[in-house]
Scaffold this motif. Structure first.
Motif, PDB file in Angstrom:
ATOM      1  N   LYS A  37      29.644  52.538 122.876  1.00  0.00           N
ATOM      2  CA  LYS A  37      27.585  53.629 123.636  1.00  0.00           C
ATOM      3  C   LYS A  37      26.449  52.343 123.471  1.00  0.00           C
ATOM      4  O   LYS A  37      25.696  53.355 123.823  1.00  0.00           O
ATOM      5  N   LEU A  41      24.454  53.040 126.526  1.00  0.00           N
ATOM      6  CA  LEU A  41      23.154  53.702 126.314  1.00  0.00           C
ATOM      7  C   LEU A  41      22.506  53.355 126.214  1.00  0.00           C
ATOM      8  O   LEU A  41      20.980  53.901 126.278  1.00  0.00           O
ATOM      9  N   ASP A  43      19.621  52.327 124.302  1.00  0.00           N
ATOM     10  CA  ASP A  43      17.900  53.646 124.009  1.00  0.00           C
ATOM     11  C   ASP A  43      17.781  54.961 124.403  1.00  0.00           C
ATOM     12  O   ASP A  43      16.896  55.615 123.518  1.00  0.00           O
ATOM     13  N   SER A  44      18.685  54.748 125.219  1.00  0.00           N
ATOM     14  CA  SER A  44      18.540  56.239 125.770  1.00  0.00           C
ATOM     15  C   SER A  44      19.127  58.024 124.881  1.00  0.00           C
ATOM     16  O   SER A  44      19.670  57.489 123.449  1.00  0.00           O
ATOM     17  N   ASP A  45      18.836  59.383 125.356  1.00  0.00           N
ATOM     18  CA  ASP A  45      18.940  59.804 124.161  1.00  0.00           C
ATOM     19  C   ASP A  45      20.487  59.992 124.441  1.00  0.00           C
ATOM     20  O   ASP A  45      21.207  60.858 125.717  1.00  0.00           O
ATOM     21  N   PRO A  46      21.248  59.676 123.382  1.00  0.00           N
ATOM     22  CA  PRO A  46      23.052  60.842 123.754  1.00  0.00           C
ATOM     23  C   PRO A  46      23.221  61.666 124.073  1.00  0.00           C
ATOM     24  O   PRO A  46      23.784  62.122 124.937  1.00  0.00           O
ATOM     25  N   LEU A  47      22.181  62.742 123.867  1.00  0.00           N
ATOM     26  CA  LEU A  47      22.160  64.044 124.134  1.00  0.00           C
ATOM     27  C   LEU A  47      22.293  64.700 125.741  1.00  0.00           C
ATOM     28  O   LEU A  47      22.736  65.683 126.037  1.00  0.00           O
ATOM     29  N   SER A  48      21.211  63.658 126.567  1.00  0.00           N
ATOM     30  CA  SER A  48      21.777  64.115 127.814  1.00  0.00           C
ATOM     31  C   SER A  48      22.696  62.752 128.395  1.00  0.00           C
ATOM     32  O   SER A  48      22.809  62.602 130.167  1.00  0.00           O
ATOM     33  N   CYS A  49      23.003  61.710 127.782  1.00  0.00           N
ATOM     34  CA  CYS A  49      23.714  60.928 128.309  1.00  0.00           C
ATOM     35  C   CYS A  49      25.532  60.437 127.985  1.00  0.00           C
ATOM     36  O   CYS A  49      26.340  60.180 128.366  1.00  0.00           O
ATOM     37  N   LYS A  77      25.724  56.614 132.263  1.00  0.00           N
ATOM     38  CA  LYS A  77      26.345  57.867 131.167  1.00  0.00           C
ATOM     39  C   LYS A  77      27.715  57.475 130.967  1.00  0.00           C
ATOM     40  O   LYS A  77      28.270  56.369 131.977  1.00  0.00           O
TER      41      LYS A  77
END
Length: 95
Positions: A37, A41, A43-49, A77
């Motif tokens: 993870k 991922l 710094d990406s938002d986990p809710l979207s990725c 993703k």
């Protein structure tokens, strides 16, 4: 592959498209998933990725469809499937 070897691959950014974690040690699997993870991922938002599935509750087809869809905004993703033992056994039987 031993967990330590896979940690080195993750750290080097050499992450295969599909990773299957097996074994009795839940802690080791969770540790590897957490490391994946962080690396995939960033710094990406986990809710979207990030999508997390229960292999005993979802069909393999639904999970595959999810994995084939792009992440929101075209980011990377990660799809995590827990308890996928039945699907893995079925795939082994199919050869």
């Amino acid at each position: 592959m031993k967990p330590q070897e896979f940690h080195k691959k993750i750290d080097a950014g050499k992450i295969p498209s599909v990773v299957v974690l097996t074994g009795q040690d839940d802690y080791v699997r969770r540790e590897i998933v957490d490391r994946l993870k962080a690396k995939v991922l960033g710094d990406s938002d986990p809710l979207s990725c990030l999508e997390s599935w229960d292999g005993e509750e979802q069909s393999a087809a639904d999970i595959a469809d999810s994995a084939n869809q792009m992440a929101f905004g075209g980011a990377k993703k990660l799809v995590v499937v827990h308890r996928a033992d039945a699907d893995l056994a079925a795939m082994r039987e199919m050869g």
